[in-house]
Structures are given as structure tokens and as C-alpha cells.
Design a protein around this motif. Structure first.
Motif, PDB file in Angstrom:
ATOM      1  N   ALA A   1       2.158   6.999  -6.582  1.00  0.00           N
ATOM      2  CA  ALA A   1       1.155   7.978  -6.996  1.00  0.00           C
ATOM      3  C   ALA A   1       1.594   9.398  -6.652  1.00  0.00           C
ATOM      4  O   ALA A   1       1.502  10.309  -7.487  1.00  0.00           O
ATOM      5  CB  ALA A   1      -0.184   7.660  -6.329  1.00  0.00           C
ATOM      6  N   VAL A   2       2.094   9.587  -5.439  1.00  0.00           N
ATOM      7  CA  VAL A   2       2.526  10.929  -5.019  1.00  0.00           C
ATOM      8  C   VAL A   2       3.723  11.380  -5.849  1.00  0.00           C
ATOM      9  O   VAL A   2       3.798  12.543  -6.276  1.00  0.00           O
ATOM     10  CB  VAL A   2       2.851  10.940  -3.505  1.00  0.00           C
ATOM     11  CG1 VAL A   2       3.538  12.226  -3.108  1.00  0.00           C
ATOM     12  CG2 VAL A   2       1.578  10.745  -2.702  1.00  0.00           C
ATOM     13  N   THR A   3       4.646  10.473  -6.124  1.00  0.00           N
ATOM     14  CA  THR A   3       5.809  10.827  -6.938  1.00  0.00           C
ATOM     15  C   THR A   3       5.379  11.204  -8.356  1.00  0.00           C
ATOM     16  O   THR A   3       5.854  12.198  -8.919  1.00  0.00           O
ATOM     17  CB  THR A   3       6.804   9.662  -6.984  1.00  0.00           C
ATOM     18  OG1 THR A   3       7.181   9.329  -5.655  1.00  0.00           O
ATOM     19  CG2 THR A   3       8.037  10.015  -7.788  1.00  0.00           C
ATOM     20  N   GLY A   4       4.476  10.412  -8.920  1.00  0.00           N
ATOM     21  CA  GLY A   4       3.999  10.727 -10.267  1.00  0.00           C
ATOM     22  C   GLY A   4       3.287  12.064 -10.327  1.00  0.00           C
ATOM     23  O   GLY A   4       3.516  12.859 -11.247  1.00  0.00           O
TER      24      GLY A   4
ATOM     25  N   ILE B   1       0.838  -1.212   0.000  1.00  0.00           N
ATOM     26  CA  ILE B   1       0.000   0.000   0.000  1.00  0.00           C
ATOM     27  C   ILE B   1       0.867   1.255   0.000  1.00  0.00           C
ATOM     28  O   ILE B   1       0.628   2.188  -0.772  1.00  0.00           O
ATOM     29  CB  ILE B   1      -0.963  -0.010   1.210  1.00  0.00           C
ATOM     30  CG1 ILE B   1      -2.005  -1.111   1.020  1.00  0.00           C
ATOM     31  CG2 ILE B   1      -1.634   1.344   1.390  1.00  0.00           C
ATOM     32  CD1 ILE B   1      -2.844  -1.389   2.260  1.00  0.00           C
ATOM     33  N   SER B   2       1.890   1.257   0.848  1.00  0.00           N
ATOM     34  CA  SER B   2       2.754   2.445   0.896  1.00  0.00           C
ATOM     35  C   SER B   2       3.531   2.613  -0.408  1.00  0.00           C
ATOM     36  O   SER B   2       3.772   3.737  -0.844  1.00  0.00           O
ATOM     37  CB  SER B   2       3.704   2.369   2.089  1.00  0.00           C
ATOM     38  OG  SER B   2       4.565   1.266   1.969  1.00  0.00           O
TER      39      SER B   2
ATOM     40  N   THR C   1       3.689  14.576  -8.267  1.00  0.00           N
ATOM     41  CA  THR C   1       4.673  15.634  -8.034  1.00  0.00           C
ATOM     42  C   THR C   1       5.471  15.924  -9.297  1.00  0.00           C
ATOM     43  O   THR C   1       5.681  17.093  -9.658  1.00  0.00           O
ATOM     44  CB  THR C   1       5.618  15.230  -6.883  1.00  0.00           C
ATOM     45  OG1 THR C   1       4.846  14.941  -5.735  1.00  0.00           O
ATOM     46  CG2 THR C   1       6.609  16.327  -6.586  1.00  0.00           C
ATOM     47  N   VAL C   2       5.896  14.879  -9.985  1.00  0.00           N
ATOM     48  CA  VAL C   2       6.653  15.071 -11.226  1.00  0.00           C
ATOM     49  C   VAL C   2       5.785  15.786 -12.262  1.00  0.00           C
ATOM     50  O   VAL C   2       6.246  16.693 -12.966  1.00  0.00           O
ATOM     51  CB  VAL C   2       7.161  13.721 -11.763  1.00  0.00           C
ATOM     52  CG1 VAL C   2       7.679  13.845 -13.177  1.00  0.00           C
ATOM     53  CG2 VAL C   2       8.227  13.162 -10.857  1.00  0.00           C
ATOM     54  N   GLU C   3       4.519  15.412 -12.340  1.00  0.00           N
ATOM     55  CA  GLU C   3       3.627  16.061 -13.299  1.00  0.00           C
ATOM     56  C   GLU C   3       3.434  17.540 -12.973  1.00  0.00           C
ATOM     57  O   GLU C   3       3.453  18.394 -13.868  1.00  0.00           O
ATOM     58  CB  GLU C   3       2.276  15.346 -13.298  1.00  0.00           C
ATOM     59  CG  GLU C   3       1.393  15.776 -14.449  1.00  0.00           C
ATOM     60  CD  GLU C   3       0.186  14.881 -14.557  1.00  0.00           C
ATOM     61  OE1 GLU C   3      -0.901  15.430 -14.738  1.00  0.00           O
ATOM     62  OE2 GLU C   3       0.335  13.651 -14.446  1.00  0.00           O
ATOM     63  N   LEU C   4       3.274  17.870 -11.688  1.00  0.00           N
ATOM     64  CA  LEU C   4       3.132  19.262 -11.287  1.00  0.00           C
ATOM     65  C   LEU C   4       4.391  20.061 -11.585  1.00  0.00           C
ATOM     66  O   LEU C   4       4.312  21.193 -12.065  1.00  0.00           O
ATOM     67  CB  LEU C   4       2.792  19.356  -9.794  1.00  0.00           C
ATOM     68  CG  LEU C   4       1.393  18.929  -9.407  1.00  0.00           C
ATOM     69  CD1 LEU C   4       1.240  18.911  -7.890  1.00  0.00           C
ATOM     70  CD2 LEU C   4       0.361  19.859 -10.022  1.00  0.00           C
ATOM     71  N   VAL C   5       5.547  19.472 -11.313  1.00  0.00           N
ATOM     72  CA  VAL C   5       6.806  20.175 -11.581  1.00  0.00           C
ATOM     73  C   VAL C   5       6.978  20.390 -13.078  1.00  0.00           C
ATOM     74  O   VAL C   5       7.399  21.458 -13.526  1.00  0.00           O
ATOM     75  CB  VAL C   5       7.999  19.401 -10.970  1.00  0.00           C
ATOM     76  CG1 VAL C   5       9.322  19.953 -11.449  1.00  0.00           C
ATOM     77  CG2 VAL C   5       7.931  19.444  -9.457  1.00  0.00           C
ATOM     78  N   GLN C   6       6.633  19.379 -13.877  1.00  0.00           N
ATOM     79  CA  GLN C   6       6.737  19.532 -15.333  1.00  0.00           C
ATOM     80  C   GLN C   6       5.796  20.611 -15.837  1.00  0.00           C
ATOM     81  O   GLN C   6       6.162  21.398 -16.704  1.00  0.00           O
ATOM     82  CB  GLN C   6       6.439  18.213 -16.027  1.00  0.00           C
ATOM     83  CG  GLN C   6       7.576  17.231 -15.936  1.00  0.00           C
ATOM     84  CD  GLN C   6       7.236  15.915 -16.608  1.00  0.00           C
ATOM     85  OE1 GLN C   6       6.078  15.580 -16.811  1.00  0.00           O
ATOM     86  NE2 GLN C   6       8.264  15.162 -16.945  1.00  0.00           N
TER      87      GLN C   6
END
Length: 136
Positions: free
Chosen positions: A82-85, A75-76, A87-92
Motif C-alpha cells: 500500500a505504501v509503495t503504491g 500484514i507487513s 508513493t508511486v502514485e504521488l511521484v507520478q
């Protein structure tokens, strides 16, 4: 720094944030840290040895709870992915907007310049046509 400022953020996260902003602002250049970062990435497995050794020493405590540990780990892992994806999308998106804004500003400046030039050209064409009409 964490204790000095009384922040609830772990010191390693603060260090990564400081490194990120230093790289973003240009205080630290990428060529200054590329060799050591390559070394750390190539030897990353070495840093997991103490955690693995600690798990082995506590194996008697963990016995009988493996399904719970496995469920929490899965689960973690999905939450981290999901959080990493996201975050990467927001930064991009953040970094994509900046060039678009700059391109729009450059385009607006170019349009203003073209309008001014075309206005000048239009004026000069009208002046030439008026001279021709006067001559004729």
C-alpha cells in the motif's frame, strides 16, 4: 554519513535518497549506472541469502511462533504494498504536474504571441481598409 550527521535514517535509505536526487538533478546520468543497476537487479536473490541463513540458524527460537511470524509477514507485506503504491502514485502526480505547468506556460506565451500577432494583423487590416476607403 548517518553517524556523522546524527540522522535517525538508515544509511542505505540515505544512499537511495542521494542517488535519487543526483539522478533527478542530472549530477549522475542514467547511462552511468545502468549496467551496474541491471547487474544488481538480476542478482538480487543473492542478497537475501545471508538473511535466510540467519533465519535457519535461529530456527529453534522461532519454533512454535510460526503463525505469529506468518501473520506479521502478511500484514507487513500488505502495508508495504500500500505504501509503495501510494508513493508511486504521488511521484507520478508530481512528475505529471511539471509538464502541465510547462505546457500551460507555453500555451500562455503562445496565446500572447498570437494576440500580439492578431493585434498586428488586425491593425494592418484596418490600415488597409482605411487606405481603400481613402482611395475610393
Amino acid at each position: 554519513m548517518q553517524k556523522a550527521l546524527g540522522l535517525p535514517i538508515p544509511g542505505n535509505v540515505l544512499g537511495m535518497l542521494i542517488l535519487f536526487f543526483s539522478l533527478y538533478t542530472g549530477v549522475i546520468k542514467l547511462n552511468m549506472i545502468d549496467k551496474i543497476s541491471d547487474f544488481l537487479l538480476e542478482n538480487m536473490a543473492f542478497f537475501f541469502l545471508p538473511a535466510g541463513a540467519s533465519l535457519i540458524t535461529c530456527f529453534a527460537l522461532l519454533e512454535g511462533k510460526m503463525t505469529d511470524i506468518l501473520a506479521v509477514s502478511l500484514i507487513s507485506t500488505f502495508i508495504i504494498l500500500a505504501v509503495t503504491g501510494l508513493t508511486v502514485e504521488l511521484v507520478q502526480r508530481f512528475f505529471r504536474r511539471k509538464p502541465v505547468k510547462r505546457a500551460c506556460q507555453i500555451e500562455n506565451i503562445g496565446n500572447k504571441a498570437n494576440n500580439n500577432e492578431s493585434g498586428r494583423n488586425t491593425k494592418s487590416v484596418h490600415a488597409r481598409e482605411n487606405r481603400r476607403e481613402e482611395v475610393i
